[in-house]
Design a protein around this motif. Structure first.
Motif, PDB file in Angstrom:
ATOM      1  N   ALA A 138     -18.207 -26.088 -19.143  1.00  0.00           N
ATOM      2  CA  ALA A 138     -18.223 -24.716 -18.638  1.00  0.00           C
ATOM      3  C   ALA A 138     -19.265 -23.875 -19.360  1.00  0.00           C
ATOM      4  O   ALA A 138     -19.959 -23.052 -18.742  1.00  0.00           O
ATOM      5  CB  ALA A 138     -16.833 -24.090 -18.782  1.00  0.00           C
ATOM      6  N   ALA A 139     -19.402 -24.086 -20.672  1.00  0.00           N
ATOM      7  CA  ALA A 139     -20.383 -23.327 -21.447  1.00  0.00           C
ATOM      8  C   ALA A 139     -21.809 -23.669 -21.027  1.00  0.00           C
ATOM      9  O   ALA A 139     -22.662 -22.781 -20.907  1.00  0.00           O
ATOM     10  CB  ALA A 139     -20.194 -23.605 -22.939  1.00  0.00           C
ATOM     11  N   ALA A 140     -22.081 -24.927 -20.797  1.00  0.00           N
ATOM     12  CA  ALA A 140     -23.419 -25.341 -20.381  1.00  0.00           C
ATOM     13  C   ALA A 140     -23.756 -24.754 -19.015  1.00  0.00           C
ATOM     14  O   ALA A 140     -24.884 -24.286 -18.781  1.00  0.00           O
ATOM     15  CB  ALA A 140     -23.513 -26.858 -20.339  1.00  0.00           C
ATOM     16  N   ILE A 147     -24.425 -28.319 -13.236  1.00  0.00           N
ATOM     17  CA  ILE A 147     -23.524 -29.429 -13.556  1.00  0.00           C
ATOM     18  C   ILE A 147     -22.947 -29.995 -12.249  1.00  0.00           C
ATOM     19  O   ILE A 147     -22.411 -29.262 -11.422  1.00  0.00           O
ATOM     20  CB  ILE A 147     -22.362 -28.974 -14.457  1.00  0.00           C
ATOM     21  N   VAL A 148     -23.059 -31.313 -12.096  1.00  0.00           N
ATOM     22  CA  VAL A 148     -22.443 -32.006 -10.976  1.00  0.00           C
ATOM     23  C   VAL A 148     -21.475 -33.042 -11.550  1.00  0.00           C
ATOM     24  O   VAL A 148     -21.855 -33.851 -12.404  1.00  0.00           O
ATOM     25  CB  VAL A 148     -23.484 -32.701 -10.083  1.00  0.00           C
ATOM     26  N   ASP A 156     -10.411 -27.313 -14.793  1.00  0.00           N
ATOM     27  CA  ASP A 156     -10.942 -26.283 -13.898  1.00  0.00           C
ATOM     28  C   ASP A 156     -12.415 -26.586 -13.645  1.00  0.00           C
ATOM     29  O   ASP A 156     -13.279 -26.221 -14.437  1.00  0.00           O
ATOM     30  CB  ASP A 156     -10.782 -24.893 -14.520  1.00  0.00           C
ATOM     31  N   PRO A 157     -12.723 -27.238 -12.529  1.00  0.00           N
ATOM     32  CA  PRO A 157     -14.111 -27.637 -12.262  1.00  0.00           C
ATOM     33  C   PRO A 157     -14.932 -26.576 -11.543  1.00  0.00           C
ATOM     34  O   PRO A 157     -15.996 -26.887 -10.986  1.00  0.00           O
ATOM     35  CB  PRO A 157     -13.922 -28.871 -11.379  1.00  0.00           C
ATOM     36  N   SER A 158     -14.478 -25.331 -11.560  1.00  0.00           N
ATOM     37  CA  SER A 158     -15.162 -24.281 -10.794  1.00  0.00           C
ATOM     38  C   SER A 158     -16.591 -24.041 -11.277  1.00  0.00           C
ATOM     39  O   SER A 158     -17.415 -23.512 -10.534  1.00  0.00           O
ATOM     40  CB  SER A 158     -14.357 -22.980 -10.856  1.00  0.00           C
ATOM     41  N   TYR A 159     -16.908 -24.412 -12.506  1.00  0.00           N
ATOM     42  CA  TYR A 159     -18.255 -24.238 -13.039  1.00  0.00           C
ATOM     43  C   TYR A 159     -19.263 -25.185 -12.388  1.00  0.00           C
ATOM     44  O   TYR A 159     -20.475 -24.948 -12.431  1.00  0.00           O
ATOM     45  CB  TYR A 159     -18.261 -24.487 -14.560  1.00  0.00           C
ATOM     46  N   ALA A 160     -18.799 -26.273 -11.817  1.00  0.00           N
ATOM     47  CA  ALA A 160     -19.689 -27.298 -11.261  1.00  0.00           C
ATOM     48  C   ALA A 160     -20.227 -26.872  -9.898  1.00  0.00           C
ATOM     49  O   ALA A 160     -19.503 -26.273  -9.098  1.00  0.00           O
ATOM     50  CB  ALA A 160     -18.953 -28.621 -11.137  1.00  0.00           C
TER      51      ALA A 160
END
Length: 351
Positions: A138-140, A147-148, A156-160
């Motif tokens: 998430a930070a990256a 991010i994939v 929580d994959p919402s960052y991808a």
């Protein structure tokens, strides 16, 4: 952006044919919500379907992308790497592949941190733990790295920008249905998995255990964890058969669990008496099918996951249309169909 159809082996229905079968004419169900949507492909056994996933034909720039495997040397991730490499050549991008020696977040996180510091345009990664890899990923993403997620995920994959994975709950249920056909009289069944906290194998075990619990002819005796070590899996299965000699089936949730389960059954003198359904279709599992130690394997489509994953990364970098979630399928491979209609489902040991 052009739309390119990608062929995917699709999810199995509730009944698994353990012999070679012809292609069904049943039409699969697809759903595509467009940009940021989801594609889910499902169909009966031995059926192929086309998932219409929008992917670029060529990248706008020669992007540098990193692929971080769940564990290096695993045929599943090697096959995924092959799909990524082939797609990278088409798209005109460069991919650097790295991976830990074990499926362990303590080993994967330093590799990920180093990759982030090298500032690639995007990172494809199979997270090794739903909790431990959540914060660094998430930070990256918050810092600007695309991010994939390929295969596994986090809480929580919402960052991808996109997540591509198999229908693992369905795969676990299909494994139980295979054992039902192999041991229709019923009996005790056991699951061998990696470690708790791995999204994919947790889902497979849930699919298997839920299906077993719903059938009164079978008693689920639980899941044991091999820590992705075949020798440990062998010891667990041997001990389980000593405690419950009437076990009729073992579901092994990944490659190394299946390899060890087969060894444990041989060591217990139960070859031919205990049915094993494994997950994944690496060279060791193919050998196990050939010698009759494992009766069936659930094959995913890692090459397809890699192809779509890289395409989604490039689409995100190009500012094009992305598909937030893509669920791929699997097929059942047996000694009867492994050289026929399921030959292409087998994993690679090199590209």
């Amino acid at each position: 952006m052009n739309r390119r159809n990608l062929l995917g082996i699709v999810s199995l229905g509730s009944t698994v044919a353990l012999v070679a079968a012809g292609c069904s004419s049943t039409k699969p169900t697809d759903s595509n919500a467009g940009g940021g949507g989801q594609v889910v492909v499902s169909a009966p056994p031995s059926t192929s379907a086309t998932a219409d996933v929008p992917l670029p034909d060529k990248a706008k720039k020669p992007y540098k992308i990193t692929f971080i495997q769940g564990v290096e040397g695993d045929p599943f991730y090697i096959t995924m790497q092959c799909g990524i490499q082939a797609e990278a050549q088409k798209l005109g991008v460069t991919v650097n592949t790295q991976g830990p020696q074990k499926f362990d977040p303590a080993l994967q996180k330093p590799i990920f941190d180093s990759a982030v510091n090298a500032k690639p345009d995007a990172i494809l990664i199979a997270p090794t733990d739903v909790k431990a890899m959540q914060a660094p990923l998430a930070a990256a993403a918050a810092a600007g790295t695309k991010i994939v997620l390929v295969d596994t995920t986090t809480q929580d994959p919402s960052y991808a920008v996109s997540a591509i994975a198999s229908d693992n709950i369905g795969g676990g249920k299909a494994a139980f249905d295979a054992i039902k056909q192999l041991a229709p009289q019923g009996g005790k069944v056991l699951a061998i998995s990696v470690d708790p906290g791995v999204s994919t194998t947790d889902a497979r075990v849930k699919g298997f255990s839920d299906a077993a619990a719903a059938d009164s002819k079978y008693k689920y005796v639980g899941v044991q964890y091999s820590h992705n070590d075949p020798a440990t899996a062998a010891q667990l299965v041997t001990a389980a058969l000593q405690k419950d000699p009437d076990i009729v089936g073992v579901f092994a949730a990944n490659i190394f669990s299946a390899q060890g389960s087969a060894t444990g059954i041989q060591q217990a003198g139960k070859k031919g008496k205990v049915n094993v359904v494994g997950f994944d279709a690496g060279p060791d599992q193919v050998k196990a099918l050939q010698n009759g130690t494992v009766q069936a394997i659930v094959a995913q489509q890692p090459g397809y996951i890699g192809t779509v994953g890289l395409g989604e990364a490039v689409a995100a970098l190009d500012g094009g249309q992305i598909t937030k979630s893509v669920q791929t399928g699997f097929s059942i491979v047996t000694a009867q169909n492994m050289n026929g209609d399921q030959k292409d489902a087998l994993y690679k040991s090199s590209c």
